[in-house]
Design a protein around this motif. Structure first.
Motif, PDB file in Angstrom:
ATOM      1  N   LEU A   7      19.201 -70.728 -51.506  1.00  0.00           N
ATOM      2  CA  LEU A   7      18.595 -69.403 -51.616  1.00  0.00           C
ATOM      3  C   LEU A   7      18.099 -69.150 -53.035  1.00  0.00           C
ATOM      4  N   ARG A  10      14.946 -71.034 -53.511  1.00  0.00           N
ATOM      5  CA  ARG A  10      13.832 -70.397 -52.798  1.00  0.00           C
ATOM      6  C   ARG A  10      13.342 -69.163 -53.562  1.00  0.00           C
ATOM      7  N   ILE A  11      14.254 -68.415 -54.146  1.00  0.00           N
ATOM      8  CA  ILE A  11      13.863 -67.236 -54.929  1.00  0.00           C
ATOM      9  C   ILE A  11      13.098 -67.664 -56.174  1.00  0.00           C
ATOM     10  N   VAL A 115       7.465 -62.720 -50.006  1.00  0.00           N
ATOM     11  CA  VAL A 115       8.886 -62.655 -49.652  1.00  0.00           C
ATOM     12  C   VAL A 115       9.095 -63.127 -48.217  1.00  0.00           C
ATOM     13  N   LEU A 119      11.323 -66.430 -47.531  1.00  0.00           N
ATOM     14  CA  LEU A 119      12.611 -66.318 -46.857  1.00  0.00           C
ATOM     15  C   LEU A 119      12.557 -66.818 -45.429  1.00  0.00           C
ATOM     16  N   TYR A 122      13.382 -70.389 -45.703  1.00  0.00           N
ATOM     17  CA  TYR A 122      14.815 -70.542 -45.967  1.00  0.00           C
ATOM     18  C   TYR A 122      15.615 -70.313 -44.682  1.00  0.00           C
TER      19      TYR A 122
END
Length: 133
Positions: A7, A10-11, A115, A119, A122
């Motif tokens: 995570l 990914r951010i 976003v 996400l 992810y």
């Protein structure tokens, strides 16, 4: 790599892609003089969208331990600040000369698209790695 590391990666990816998009828009703004009003709106919207993305990531509370009413209140505060930034971006786009308000709205929404795409990738790949017992 565990879920939290994936995570975080990914951010970071979303932050790099967002910064690259903002730099690309600024480069087009500098070169394409006939599209200056559209690029002004896009830059204004992307700046507001960058705050919205930062707000969603910062208030993620992955390690905060918030539950119940505190988590709900934090989410509502984030929603209202993002709505206020959208209103400020749109008012500025309408009031400032040579700014296309439609492009400003599109620029703001690009942050949410970023976003969602980040996400979604992810969440789609979550659970492919076996978990330890």
């Amino acid at each position: 790599m565990n879920d939290m590391q994936r995570l975080d990666a990914r951010i970071r990816w979303m932050a790099y892609v967002g910064a690259a998009g903002l730099l690309l828009t600024a480069a087009v703004w500098a070169v394409a003089l006939p599209w200056r009003s559209v690029m002004n709106g896009l830059l204004l919207g992307e700046a507001g969208g960058a705050y919205a993305v930062y707000s969603m990531i910062r208030y993620g509370h992955r390690h905060g331990g918030l539950e119940g009413k505190a988590l709900f209140a934090s989410g509502m505060l984030g929603m209202f600040t993002r709505l206020a930034v959208l209103a400020a971006v749109m008012v500025a786009a309408v009031k400032l000369p040579n700014v296309n308000p439609y492009a400003a709205l599109i620029g703001y929404l690009l942050g949410f698209v970023l976003v969602f795409v980040g996400l979604y990738g992810y969440a789609r790949n979550r659970g492919e790695t076996p978990k330890e017992k």
